[in-house]
Every structure is written in C-alpha cells, then in structure tokens.
Design an enzyme around this catalytic site. Structure first.
Site, PDB file in Angstrom:
ATOM      1  N   LYS A   1      21.162  -9.112   7.722  1.00 28.30           N
ATOM      2  CA  LYS A   1      22.600  -9.244   7.956  1.00 28.30           C
ATOM      3  C   LYS A   1      23.088 -10.630   7.545  1.00 28.30           C
ATOM      4  O   LYS A   1      24.208 -10.779   7.033  1.00 28.30           O
ATOM      5  CB  LYS A   1      22.934  -8.953   9.414  1.00 28.30           C
ATOM      6  CG  LYS A   1      22.711  -7.486   9.806  1.00 28.30           C
ATOM      7  CD  LYS A   1      23.086  -7.229  11.243  1.00 28.30           C
ATOM      8  CE  LYS A   1      22.818  -5.777  11.632  1.00 28.30           C
ATOM      9  NZ  LYS A   1      21.363  -5.463  11.646  1.00 28.30           N
TER      10      LYS A   1
ATOM     11  N   ASP B   1      23.295  -9.027  17.273  1.00 29.83           N
ATOM     12  CA  ASP B   1      22.616  -7.740  17.073  1.00 29.83           C
ATOM     13  C   ASP B   1      21.327  -7.824  17.884  1.00 29.83           C
ATOM     14  O   ASP B   1      20.300  -8.288  17.403  1.00 29.83           O
ATOM     15  CB  ASP B   1      22.338  -7.520  15.584  1.00 29.83           C
ATOM     16  CG  ASP B   1      21.730  -6.161  15.305  1.00 29.83           C
ATOM     17  OD1 ASP B   1      22.086  -5.202  16.015  1.00 29.83           O
ATOM     18  OD2 ASP B   1      20.885  -6.063  14.392  1.00 29.83           O
TER      19      ASP B   1
ATOM     20  N   CYS C   1      20.739  -1.222  17.717  1.00 26.88           N
ATOM     21  CA  CYS C   1      20.377  -0.001  16.979  1.00 26.88           C
ATOM     22  C   CYS C   1      19.737   0.994  17.943  1.00 26.88           C
ATOM     23  O   CYS C   1      18.629   1.471  17.748  1.00 26.88           O
ATOM     24  CB  CYS C   1      19.461  -0.301  15.795  1.00 26.88           C
ATOM     25  SG  CYS C   1      17.925  -1.143  16.214  1.00 26.88           S
TER      26      CYS C   1
END
Length: 421
Positions: free
Chosen positions: A247, A304, A357
């Site tokens: 990312k 994240d 995720c």
C-alpha cells in the site's frame, strides 16, 4: 540385477512436501510453495499442477478430512495424511480418473517413501465424498459459516462458493507493462478497480514487466483501501502497520509522501526492495503501534491493522484450518489498542482510514463502534465508490469477496477541527 527405481510425478511429490509443512503449521502456503518451486525449477505445466494441488487441497481440506476419517484408524503420519488429502482432492474435486489417482499416488508413496503403498492403495480406491452438509459443501467449520452469513447476508452463498475457486493473479500494471506481458505470451484481462487479471506463461519474477517495475501484485480490495483515502497527491500519509509496503508503494505512485510504520524491521527491507524495483521511495519506522508513536500528526492516516485474514481465505486457505473463535477476540483486542494510537496521529480536520482484511464483525464494525464511543472528536463519514462491490458494515463497508476480490472492512473517520498543513 538392480531393480528399476520407481518413478513418480515430481509436481505431486513437491505438492505433498509443501502440504506436509503447511498442515503441520510450520509455514504458510505461499512462501513454502514459492521456495519449493524456485528450487525445483519444474516446467510450467508441472509447476501449475503443483500449485493447483497445494491450494486446492487446502481449500477443500475440511471436506476431504471428513471423507478420509472413516477409512483411517489410529495415528496417520503427517506425510501420509498430506498425500492422502492430495490424492482425495484429485479424485473427488478435480475428477481425475480414479485408476489414475491410485496409480499416481501409490507410485509416489513407494518412490518417495512418503506412506505405505498398501494404505494409499486401499484408501484412495474407497474414498468417496462425505454426506453433504453446509460444512462439507463450503469446506468451512460451522462457526466460520455463521461469520460469513452474518456479515454478507443474502450475498453469503455466492461468497462461500467462490472461496473454493482458484485465485486469479491480480496485477496493477502500467500500459507499457501490459504491452510487455502480452508480447511475452501472457494473457492480460481488465479487472475491477483498474487491477488486471493476468494468466502467466512463466513465473512473474521472470517477466520483463516485473523486473522493470511495471507490474505490482495487489488485490483489487487492497487497492480499494488506498482509494478510501481520496486524493493523496503531494500529501504526507502515515501508513501504519504497513507490512511489506504494498500500500505504501501504491500511495507513493500516486504522489504521496509516505512514512510506513511496522513492528517488524525485516518487512521494511522487503518494502524498500520492492519500492526500489518500482522506482519509488518511502520512509520507514519500526514501532509497536500498541504504544503511542511520537511523530508529527498528518492529515491522512491509514491503519490496515493485523487481523485474522478471514477475508483472504481464497488465496490463503490454510487460515481456516488454524483459526479459532478465541483468536478472533485476541486480534480484535489488539486492533482496539492500536486504533487510538493511530487516531492520535491525525491532525484536526484530518482523515483516518481503518481497515482489516477480515469479515468478522468483532474486528471491523465492533472495534470502530467502541472507538467512536470513547473518542467523540471522530465521526464516521461515507466511504466513496471503491471500484469493487461492497455491502454496509457498521460505520463502514465490507468488500464482497467474490471473483477473487478479498473481503476488507473499510471505514473513514474524520477528526473534528479545521484542517491545517
């Protein structure tokens, strides 16, 4: 006279070796398979077979275990178990003719000394699909089935079926990279969110597009997390829990000045190497984000967070064989410790994007709900169009894990106050 040495397919032998290690919990499938294939240098067709057997066996393992259990007594050696699972996958899922499955795997058991040939012969001749239930149909334990049904509602059936399909190779590719890949005989098809679905004729790292920094593996849902930050050009972005820096690379490619933070310094080394290949740069900090981080705040912060990975079961099927409900709670508690420290790094008026995720409510909507209750200076705001299908999830969205797209929970949290800097 010396007896002829038994012959066996090296692709299946490699697959069983990798499966043995993965099923024992020693490693994950992707690095173990990559290392084994790099060492063996099998022809493309055999490498493809080994990959298909490893991932297919892991995706269907709960169903295959249910089929094998009535045929086995006592302890089964890990190598024999891996071999029988792989053979059962070929017979019950791939539809390889039963006589061919028995012949191939008995030969492998004998030639590579992985299992008693008589046991393999007897079991693979008799193994049949178990009685159908939701657990065997979707190859998931009951508690995980309920997680997906809770999170996806009427979309759950399609998602659960899709998790058993082979995973596409997703690449973010420049126009020059597309031309290069096609010139080498690879197939490039447009996919969601501007990420291409690529079928390779040889390993990715051997392609000119990869070597020249024209192609970057990334799932469309992972790129959607970056999209959730909006326009990052000429903005300073803190990429927290940045891992291997994929990312960070996407942010840098869009003109951001990126500082990537992670607990593990070795991940920074991989990220620097990848950024160098792409002709990009970022700064790196090693820090445990369960403690406050002393750096200047930024208008754009991405967390994240480490998670169970339940949104990635199609590409990482071994997760479902190891995960427990207790682990979900542990990861949610970790995320709940990291999120306030990430929030402290957001300037007034700035934006915090939190993602995982994972499709479990505990790791996404519930972590954010509890955070907002304790931090009234942050308010959720709508997530923009992300280029992949989504469903509502608390104060954010959940990407729909179909067609090879991963399941990501994504939310945007705005800090009160005028923007500055």
């Amino acid at each position: 006279m010396t007896a002829p040495r038994p012959t066996f397919n090296p692709a299946r032998a490699l697959a069983v070796r990798v499966l043995t290690r993965v099923l024992a919990g020693e490693t994950f499938a992707a690095p173990a398979l990559d290392a084994a294939l790099a060492q063996a240098r099998l022809p493309a067709r055999d490498a493809g077979l080994a990959t298909h057997v490893v991932y297919g066996t892991l995706r269907h393992a709960p169903m295959l275990e249910a089929a094998l259990t009535p045929l086995l007594r006592g302890e089964t050696h890990p190598r024999a178990r891996a071999l029988l699972l792989a053979g059962s996958f070929e017979k019950l899922v791939l539809g390889t003719p039963p006589h061919a499955v028995v012949s191939e795997y008995v030969g492998l058991a004998r030639g590579a000394r992985l299992a008693p040939p008589g046991l393999v012969n007897a079991v693979l001749r008799r193994v049949e699909r178990p009685a159908e239930s939701d657990e065997t149909r979707y190859a998931l334990p009951g508690w995980l089935l309920e997680v997906f049904r809770t999170s996806y509602g009427e979309r759950a059936g399609g998602v659960l079926s899709n998790l058993l399909e082979p995973q596409p190779l997703w690449l973010s590719v420049t126009d020059a990279g597309v031309r290069s890949l096609e010139a080498e005989g690879h197939v490039v098809e447009p996919g969601p969110n501007g990420v291409d679905r690529v079928t390779l004729a040889r390993p990715l790292r051997e392609t000119a597009a990869y070597r020249k920094g024209q192609a970057q593996p990334i799932n469309p849902a992972s790129l959607a997390v970056v999209d959730a930050l909006g326009d990052v050009a000429e903005q300073r972005v803190l990429d927290l829990a940045g891992g291997a820096g994929v990312k960070a690379a996407m942010l840098a490619a869009r003109g951001a000045g990126v500082t990537s933070v992670d607990l593990m310094a070795r991940k920074h080394d991989a990220a620097r190497a990848n950024l160098g290949r792409l002709g990009l740069r970022a700064d790196f900090l090693t820090h445990d984000l369960t403690a406050p981080l002393d750096v200047p705040p930024a208008l754009l912060v991405l967390l994240d967070a480490p998670c169970t990975g339940t949104g990635t079961l199609r590409s990482h099927p071994e997760i479902k064989l190891r995960l427990t409900p207790g682990a979900v709670g542990e990861l949610a508690a970790l995320q709940a410790r990291m999120l306030p420290n990430a929030a402290a790094l957001v300037q007034p008026g700035g934006l915090l994007v939190y993602s995982v995720c994972s499709v479990t409510p505990e790791e996404g909507p519930e972590v954010v709900r509890d955070f907002l209750a304790a931090h009234p200076d942050f308010v959720p705001e709508p997530v923009p169009e992300l280029g992949v299908p989504t469903v509502p999830a608390g104060d954010g969205v959940l990407t729909v894990a179909e067609g090879g797209v991963d399941g990501f929970f994504i939310t945007r949290l705005r800090r009160a106050g005028p923007a500055s800097g």
